[in-house]
Write a protein that holds these residues in place. Sequence first.
Motif, PDB file in Angstrom:
ATOM      1  N   PRO A 222       0.791  -1.230   0.000  1.00 26.32           N
ATOM      2  CA  PRO A 222       0.000   0.000   0.000  1.00 26.32           C
ATOM      3  C   PRO A 222       0.819   1.274   0.000  1.00 26.32           C
ATOM      4  O   PRO A 222       0.261   2.367  -0.052  1.00 26.32           O
ATOM      5  CB  PRO A 222      -0.792  -0.119   1.315  1.00 26.32           C
ATOM      6  CG  PRO A 222       0.070  -0.947   2.196  1.00 26.32           C
ATOM      7  CD  PRO A 222       0.852  -1.865   1.313  1.00 26.32           C
ATOM      8  N   ASN A 223       2.140   1.159   0.062  1.00 28.54           N
ATOM      9  CA  ASN A 223       2.945   2.383   0.040  1.00 28.54           C
ATOM     10  C   ASN A 223       4.300   2.104  -0.621  1.00 28.54           C
ATOM     11  O   ASN A 223       4.682   0.944  -0.820  1.00 28.54           O
ATOM     12  CB  ASN A 223       3.132   2.944   1.454  1.00 28.54           C
ATOM     13  CG  ASN A 223       3.724   1.902   2.384  1.00 28.54           C
ATOM     14  OD1 ASN A 223       4.792   1.351   2.110  1.00 28.54           O
ATOM     15  ND2 ASN A 223       3.035   1.617   3.478  1.00 28.54           N
ATOM     16  N   LEU A 224       4.989   3.192  -0.921  1.00 27.04           N
ATOM     17  CA  LEU A 224       6.262   3.068  -1.659  1.00 27.04           C
ATOM     18  C   LEU A 224       7.328   2.355  -0.840  1.00 27.04           C
ATOM     19  O   LEU A 224       8.167   1.650  -1.400  1.00 27.04           O
ATOM     20  CB  LEU A 224       6.766   4.456  -2.054  1.00 27.04           C
ATOM     21  CG  LEU A 224       6.071   5.090  -3.261  1.00 27.04           C
ATOM     22  CD1 LEU A 224       6.735   6.414  -3.594  1.00 27.04           C
ATOM     23  CD2 LEU A 224       6.078   4.173  -4.466  1.00 27.04           C
ATOM     24  N   LYS A 225       7.269   2.493   0.483  1.00 28.22           N
ATOM     25  CA  LYS A 225       8.293   1.878   1.329  1.00 28.22           C
ATOM     26  C   LYS A 225       8.248   0.342   1.166  1.00 28.22           C
ATOM     27  O   LYS A 225       9.280  -0.300   0.933  1.00 28.22           O
ATOM     28  CB  LYS A 225       8.041   2.278   2.785  1.00 28.22           C
ATOM     29  CG  LYS A 225       9.163   1.919   3.694  1.00 28.22           C
ATOM     30  CD  LYS A 225       8.861   2.394   5.108  1.00 28.22           C
ATOM     31  CE  LYS A 225       9.836   1.705   6.060  1.00 28.22           C
ATOM     32  NZ  LYS A 225       9.352   1.657   7.414  1.00 28.22           N
ATOM     33  N   ILE A 226       7.071  -0.217   1.247  1.00 25.71           N
ATOM     34  CA  ILE A 226       6.946  -1.683   1.130  1.00 25.71           C
ATOM     35  C   ILE A 226       7.238  -2.108  -0.312  1.00 25.71           C
ATOM     36  O   ILE A 226       7.909  -3.106  -0.557  1.00 25.71           O
ATOM     37  CB  ILE A 226       5.545  -2.153   1.582  1.00 25.71           C
ATOM     38  CG1 ILE A 226       5.331  -1.789   3.051  1.00 25.71           C
ATOM     39  CG2 ILE A 226       5.382  -3.665   1.380  1.00 25.71           C
ATOM     40  CD1 ILE A 226       3.969  -2.132   3.613  1.00 25.71           C
ATOM     41  N   LEU A 227       6.717  -1.333  -1.269  1.00 28.97           N
ATOM     42  CA  LEU A 227       6.979  -1.662  -2.672  1.00 28.97           C
ATOM     43  C   LEU A 227       8.489  -1.685  -2.941  1.00 28.97           C
ATOM     44  O   LEU A 227       9.015  -2.641  -3.544  1.00 28.97           O
ATOM     45  CB  LEU A 227       6.285  -0.636  -3.587  1.00 28.97           C
ATOM     46  CG  LEU A 227       6.550  -0.775  -5.085  1.00 28.97           C
ATOM     47  CD1 LEU A 227       5.967  -2.081  -5.633  1.00 28.97           C
ATOM     48  CD2 LEU A 227       5.972   0.404  -5.868  1.00 28.97           C
ATOM     49  N   MET A 228       9.185  -0.655  -2.477  1.00 32.21           N
ATOM     50  CA  MET A 228      10.634  -0.584  -2.720  1.00 32.21           C
ATOM     51  C   MET A 228      11.369  -1.753  -2.056  1.00 32.21           C
ATOM     52  O   MET A 228      12.259  -2.363  -2.645  1.00 32.21           O
ATOM     53  CB  MET A 228      11.203   0.742  -2.191  1.00 32.21           C
ATOM     54  CG  MET A 228      10.953   1.905  -3.115  1.00 32.21           C
ATOM     55  SD  MET A 228      11.230   3.477  -2.295  1.00 32.21           S
ATOM     56  CE  MET A 228      12.981   3.557  -2.326  1.00 32.21           C
ATOM     57  N   SER A 229      10.966  -2.078  -0.850  1.00 34.66           N
ATOM     58  CA  SER A 229      11.619  -3.166  -0.119  1.00 34.66           C
ATOM     59  C   SER A 229      11.401  -4.504  -0.847  1.00 34.66           C
ATOM     60  O   SER A 229      12.327  -5.302  -1.009  1.00 34.66           O
ATOM     61  CB  SER A 229      11.054  -3.223   1.310  1.00 34.66           C
ATOM     62  OG  SER A 229      11.489  -4.384   1.936  1.00 34.66           O
ATOM     63  N   ASN A 230      10.161  -4.724  -1.307  1.00 29.43           N
ATOM     64  CA  ASN A 230       9.865  -5.985  -2.013  1.00 29.43           C
ATOM     65  C   ASN A 230      10.554  -6.048  -3.380  1.00 29.43           C
ATOM     66  O   ASN A 230      11.051  -7.099  -3.794  1.00 29.43           O
ATOM     67  CB  ASN A 230       8.347  -6.160  -2.184  1.00 29.43           C
ATOM     68  CG  ASN A 230       7.656  -6.476  -0.872  1.00 29.43           C
ATOM     69  OD1 ASN A 230       8.311  -6.646   0.149  1.00 29.43           O
ATOM     70  ND2 ASN A 230       6.341  -6.546  -0.890  1.00 29.43           N
ATOM     71  N   VAL A 231      10.579  -4.906  -4.071  1.00 29.61           N
ATOM     72  CA  VAL A 231      11.254  -4.867  -5.380  1.00 29.61           C
ATOM     73  C   VAL A 231      12.747  -5.143  -5.188  1.00 29.61           C
ATOM     74  O   VAL A 231      13.355  -5.913  -5.945  1.00 29.61           O
ATOM     75  CB  VAL A 231      11.014  -3.509  -6.083  1.00 29.61           C
ATOM     76  CG1 VAL A 231      11.955  -3.327  -7.264  1.00 29.61           C
ATOM     77  CG2 VAL A 231       9.567  -3.400  -6.564  1.00 29.61           C
ATOM     78  N   ALA A 232      13.322  -4.548  -4.140  1.00 32.46           N
ATOM     79  CA  ALA A 232      14.750  -4.777  -3.864  1.00 32.46           C
ATOM     80  C   ALA A 232      15.005  -6.267  -3.635  1.00 32.46           C
ATOM     81  O   ALA A 232      15.998  -6.821  -4.121  1.00 32.46           O
ATOM     82  CB  ALA A 232      15.181  -3.959  -2.651  1.00 32.46           C
ATOM     83  N   ALA A 233      14.106  -6.927  -2.911  1.00 30.53           N
ATOM     84  CA  ALA A 233      14.270  -8.377  -2.656  1.00 30.53           C
ATOM     85  C   ALA A 233      14.174  -9.165  -3.959  1.00 30.53           C
ATOM     86  O   ALA A 233      14.920 -10.126  -4.180  1.00 30.53           O
ATOM     87  CB  ALA A 233      13.208  -8.851  -1.669  1.00 30.53           C
ATOM     88  N   ALA A 234      13.261  -8.731  -4.841  1.00 29.73           N
ATOM     89  CA  ALA A 234      13.087  -9.441  -6.115  1.00 29.73           C
ATOM     90  C   ALA A 234      14.284  -9.252  -7.038  1.00 29.73           C
ATOM     91  O   ALA A 234      14.636 -10.143  -7.817  1.00 29.73           O
ATOM     92  CB  ALA A 234      11.811  -8.957  -6.815  1.00 29.73           C
ATOM     93  N   LEU A 235      14.918  -8.073  -6.945  1.00 35.33           N
ATOM     94  CA  LEU A 235      16.058  -7.782  -7.826  1.00 35.33           C
ATOM     95  C   LEU A 235      17.366  -8.346  -7.287  1.00 35.33           C
ATOM     96  O   LEU A 235      18.293  -8.601  -8.058  1.00 35.33           O
ATOM     97  CB  LEU A 235      16.215  -6.259  -7.982  1.00 35.33           C
ATOM     98  CG  LEU A 235      15.109  -5.538  -8.749  1.00 35.33           C
ATOM     99  CD1 LEU A 235      15.325  -4.036  -8.679  1.00 35.33           C
ATOM    100  CD2 LEU A 235      15.064  -6.000 -10.198  1.00 35.33           C
ATOM    101  N   ASP A 236      17.407  -8.550  -5.976  1.00 35.13           N
ATOM    102  CA  ASP A 236      18.647  -8.977  -5.336  1.00 35.13           C
ATOM    103  C   ASP A 236      19.069 -10.361  -5.831  1.00 35.13           C
ATOM    104  O   ASP A 236      18.278 -11.295  -5.868  1.00 35.13           O
ATOM    105  CB  ASP A 236      18.417  -9.020  -3.817  1.00 35.13           C
ATOM    106  CG  ASP A 236      19.698  -9.252  -3.073  1.00 35.13           C
ATOM    107  OD1 ASP A 236      20.507  -8.335  -3.020  1.00 35.13           O
ATOM    108  OD2 ASP A 236      19.892 -10.373  -2.576  1.00 35.13           O
ATOM    109  N   LYS A 237      20.329 -10.456  -6.217  1.00 37.97           N
ATOM    110  CA  LYS A 237      20.799 -11.718  -6.824  1.00 37.97           C
ATOM    111  C   LYS A 237      21.267 -12.732  -5.764  1.00 37.97           C
ATOM    112  O   LYS A 237      21.482 -13.891  -6.076  1.00 37.97           O
ATOM    113  CB  LYS A 237      21.986 -11.433  -7.773  1.00 37.97           C
ATOM    114  CG  LYS A 237      21.614 -10.564  -8.974  1.00 37.97           C
ATOM    115  CD  LYS A 237      21.120 -11.433 -10.121  1.00 37.97           C
ATOM    116  CE  LYS A 237      20.963 -10.682 -11.426  1.00 37.97           C
ATOM    117  NZ  LYS A 237      20.010  -9.585 -11.445  1.00 37.97           N
TER     118      LYS A 237
END
Length: 365
Positions: free
Chosen positions: A245-260
């Motif tokens: 529901p907010n950019l903080k969670i979106l950014m954290s989840n996207v970072a996890a998805a991008l992290d190799k």
Amino acid sequence: MVPTRPFGKTGVEVSILSLGGIFDIQSNQLTLRKALEWGVTYWDTATSYVGGRSEIGIGKYFSKHPEARKKVFLVTKSGASNPNRMTKHLDRSLERMKTDYIDLYFMHAVSSIGEVTPEMKAWAEKAKAAGKIRFFGFSTHSNMEECLLPAAKLGWIDGIMTTYNYRLMHTDRMRAAVEACVKAGIGLTAMKTQAGFSWGPVGRENKTTLRLTKQFLEKGFTKQQAKLKGVWENPIIASICSEMPNLKILMSNVAAALDKVKLSGDDMKLLERYARETSTGYYCAGCAHICESTYAGKAPISDVMRYLMYYHSYGDCERAKTLFAALPMDTRKHMPTLDYFRAERRCPQGIPIGKLMKEAAEILA
Ligand code: SF4
């Protein structure tokens, strides 16, 4: 950009992170814009979410950015149990979201495969033929394994969204259920991946919790991100639907998805140990057929445990209360007066059901 995976045998690649739209998207358009920018192109909503403001918000975005619609794998759901109401819900969703098709349409919150009837199959075929939906399936957070296994034999289910997380993914029943679906070409989306408690000291610390937190932080991610990674370790899960529901969670989840950085065997074992040590007494595994069978529909225990999870673990009192208020009045009235001794004896998770049903009747009413 967030990576993609094939969604069953649909021929469609979906982002491994799906935007769970259980929030007021109408007043939060920036999250959609950033989600698209970062490759989170699988959007999930439902006709019931936030009184319609989720779907209306998506419609507002598509109106302003018509070019975005083709980039998005759009999923919505109907809680209707008959084809006529499904049609009404589908038409309303199309109107609200300013689109003429839904990519994947779900029956919402199926708890028994008996709900997935031949009438629903006929309805899905008609809706596909009319070009209103591309694919059809259901979501489930009660009796998941009992829904997934027979669904794999139906031959006409394209996708399923199921509760699936580091607490459940290692059981033989869950393993068999997801493998059967994958063999049948059904695309799978995991939800409830943080596996919150129905009550109790949320995030309670023990030695394993502290070790887990330290070990993951040293690798550069949080415990929440590690729980996502634990699910992504299983390549047969196409996507994780996470409420963002907010950019903080979106950014954290996207970072996890991008992290190799991948979870090591030791990390996975630690997550499993943490699950073992913290589940009993607190985590409801959704196995409603075990505890509800003797109450003749009078005690929706699994649902109420989920509402309490929204209340305690998510801190989402409004959602918990709204869902509780939607239970039949008779159920709400009788719920706290029932004797839950038998249910508690059967519960494999050792949940103090009686205490919690009474608590729910007080705090969610
Ligand atoms: S209360 Fe226990 S038996 Fe009932 S659904 Fe939850 S874990 Fe399963």
